[in-house]
Design an enzyme around this catalytic site. Structure first.
Site, PDB file in Angstrom:
ATOM      1  N   ASP A  48      31.636   7.630  60.000  1.00  0.00           N
ATOM      2  CA  ASP A  48      32.104   6.887  60.812  1.00  0.00           C
ATOM      3  C   ASP A  48      33.000   8.168  61.437  1.00  0.00           C
ATOM      4  O   ASP A  48      33.654   8.829  60.490  1.00  0.00           O
ATOM      5  CB  ASP A  48      32.956   6.066  60.741  1.00  0.00           C
ATOM      6  CG  ASP A  48      31.931   4.504  60.315  1.00  0.00           C
ATOM      7  OD1 ASP A  48      31.061   4.544  60.098  1.00  0.00           O
ATOM      8  OD2 ASP A  48      32.089   3.495  59.887  1.00  0.00           O
ATOM      9  N   HIS A  62      24.807  15.381  73.675  1.00  0.00           N
ATOM     10  CA  HIS A  62      24.886  16.560  72.364  1.00  0.00           C
ATOM     11  C   HIS A  62      23.520  15.902  71.066  1.00  0.00           C
ATOM     12  O   HIS A  62      23.238  14.701  71.771  1.00  0.00           O
ATOM     13  CB  HIS A  62      25.729  16.035  71.472  1.00  0.00           C
ATOM     14  CG  HIS A  62      26.971  16.438  72.250  1.00  0.00           C
ATOM     15  ND1 HIS A  62      28.688  15.854  72.080  1.00  0.00           N
ATOM     16  CD2 HIS A  62      27.627  18.015  72.891  1.00  0.00           C
ATOM     17  CE1 HIS A  62      29.522  17.130  72.724  1.00  0.00           C
ATOM     18  NE2 HIS A  62      28.511  18.059  73.248  1.00  0.00           N
ATOM     19  N   LYS A  72      23.227   6.854  65.994  1.00  0.00           N
ATOM     20  CA  LYS A  72      24.268   6.529  66.037  1.00  0.00           C
ATOM     21  C   LYS A  72      24.488   4.918  66.631  1.00  0.00           C
ATOM     22  O   LYS A  72      23.955   4.586  67.407  1.00  0.00           O
ATOM     23  CB  LYS A  72      25.208   7.256  67.197  1.00  0.00           C
ATOM     24  CG  LYS A  72      25.212   9.033  66.785  1.00  0.00           C
ATOM     25  CD  LYS A  72      26.069  10.136  67.925  1.00  0.00           C
ATOM     26  CE  LYS A  72      25.225  11.020  67.908  1.00  0.00           C
ATOM     27  NZ  LYS A  72      26.059  11.817  68.806  1.00  0.00           N
ATOM     28  N   HIS A 119      22.976  12.634  73.229  1.00  0.00           N
ATOM     29  CA  HIS A 119      24.314  11.284  73.580  1.00  0.00           C
ATOM     30  C   HIS A 119      25.390  11.892  74.167  1.00  0.00           C
ATOM     31  O   HIS A 119      25.598  13.448  74.186  1.00  0.00           O
ATOM     32  CB  HIS A 119      23.998  10.902  72.066  1.00  0.00           C
ATOM     33  CG  HIS A 119      25.342   9.787  72.131  1.00  0.00           C
ATOM     34  ND1 HIS A 119      26.770  10.160  71.602  1.00  0.00           N
ATOM     35  CD2 HIS A 119      25.166   8.672  72.594  1.00  0.00           C
ATOM     36  CE1 HIS A 119      27.392   9.455  71.799  1.00  0.00           C
ATOM     37  NE2 HIS A 119      26.481   8.049  72.642  1.00  0.00           N
ATOM     38  N   TYR A 132      32.051   5.132  66.069  1.00  0.00           N
ATOM     39  CA  TYR A 132      30.180   5.234  65.864  1.00  0.00           C
ATOM     40  C   TYR A 132      29.949   5.830  64.878  1.00  0.00           C
ATOM     41  O   TYR A 132      30.650   6.212  64.186  1.00  0.00           O
ATOM     42  CB  TYR A 132      30.274   6.659  66.584  1.00  0.00           C
ATOM     43  CG  TYR A 132      30.303   7.647  67.631  1.00  0.00           C
ATOM     44  CD1 TYR A 132      29.495   8.876  66.867  1.00  0.00           C
ATOM     45  CD2 TYR A 132      31.751   8.189  67.457  1.00  0.00           C
ATOM     46  CE1 TYR A 132      29.493   9.899  66.533  1.00  0.00           C
ATOM     47  CE2 TYR A 132      31.893   9.855  67.322  1.00  0.00           C
ATOM     48  CZ  TYR A 132      30.346  11.168  67.102  1.00  0.00           C
ATOM     49  OH  TYR A 132      31.017  12.035  66.945  1.00  0.00           O
ATOM     50  N   ASP A 170      30.813  22.293  75.940  1.00  0.00           N
ATOM     51  CA  ASP A 170      29.761  21.600  77.264  1.00  0.00           C
ATOM     52  C   ASP A 170      29.888  22.350  78.267  1.00  0.00           C
ATOM     53  O   ASP A 170      29.231  21.223  79.388  1.00  0.00           O
ATOM     54  CB  ASP A 170      30.323  20.332  77.278  1.00  0.00           C
ATOM     55  CG  ASP A 170      30.272  19.096  76.158  1.00  0.00           C
ATOM     56  OD1 ASP A 170      29.469  20.070  75.313  1.00  0.00           O
ATOM     57  OD2 ASP A 170      30.892  18.237  75.586  1.00  0.00           O
TER      58      ASP A 170
END
Length: 186
Positions: A48, A62, A72, A119, A132, A170
């Site tokens: 988690d 990702h 996920k 995602h 998540y 990113d």
């Protein structure tokens, strides 16, 4: 819980049943038996994660390379985000297409993102706490990503570009046209 199918096979929006009264509310955020019955998937989550981000933070798009691919189950416990899954499975009829869902502390929705998806999410509220579950551990050596602003995907992020806040990593991902997907459509 209600399971809503999206236009991408295997990507689901989950709406839990909320029990509320003058004291507040209660709901099961995950029930393995009911999840399996309603999705047809037998998932064992092993990790988690939680992140806190402010308005405009965009994390994504990702994924983890095989053999460490991840499914996920994501949700927001504070604030509001727009979550997106992009199909990167070779041979999929929806390759390069996306499904998205607004997740908020009030709607309690969850978004199931299966293996073979890139995602990401962007924060729409002043700040947000995002949680998540993953069915595979994090493996930094298996990290992968697609550019969040890839024109080939053309996802309509609702935050103005000048307000988007990205990690240094990113800022430098390539698009789908330069991506040789290791993911196969099952």
């Amino acid at each position: 819980m209600e399971v809503i199918k999206t236009e991408i096979e295997g990507v689901f929006i989950i709406e839990p049943k909320i029990f509320g009264d003058n004291r507040g509310y209660f709901f099961e955020s995950f029930n393995a038996r009911e999840f399996a019955e309603k999705t047809g998937l037998d998932i064992t989550f092993v990790q988690d994660n939680e992140s806190r981000s402010h308005y405009g933070v965009l994390r994504g798009l990702h994924f983890q390379y095989p053999p460490y691919t991840q499914s996920k189950l994501v949700r927001v416990v504070k604030g509001r985000v727009l979550d997106v899954a992009v199909d990167i499975r070779k041979g999929s009829p929806t390759y390069g297409k996306y499904a998205s869902c607004e997740l908020t502390e009030d709607n309690h929705r969850q978004f199931f993102v299966p293996k073979g998806m890139a995602h990401g999410f962007v924060v729409l509220s002043e700040d947000a706490v995002f949680q998540y579950k993953c069915d595979e551990f994090y493996h930094p050596e298996a990290e992968g990503a697609i550019a969040w602003n890839d024109p080939g995907i053309a996802f309509p992020w609702p935050v103005p570009v000048e307000d988007v806040s990205l990690s240094e990593k990113d800022k430098h991902h390539s698009g789908l046209k330069d991506f040789d997907s290791p993911f196969e459509m099952l």
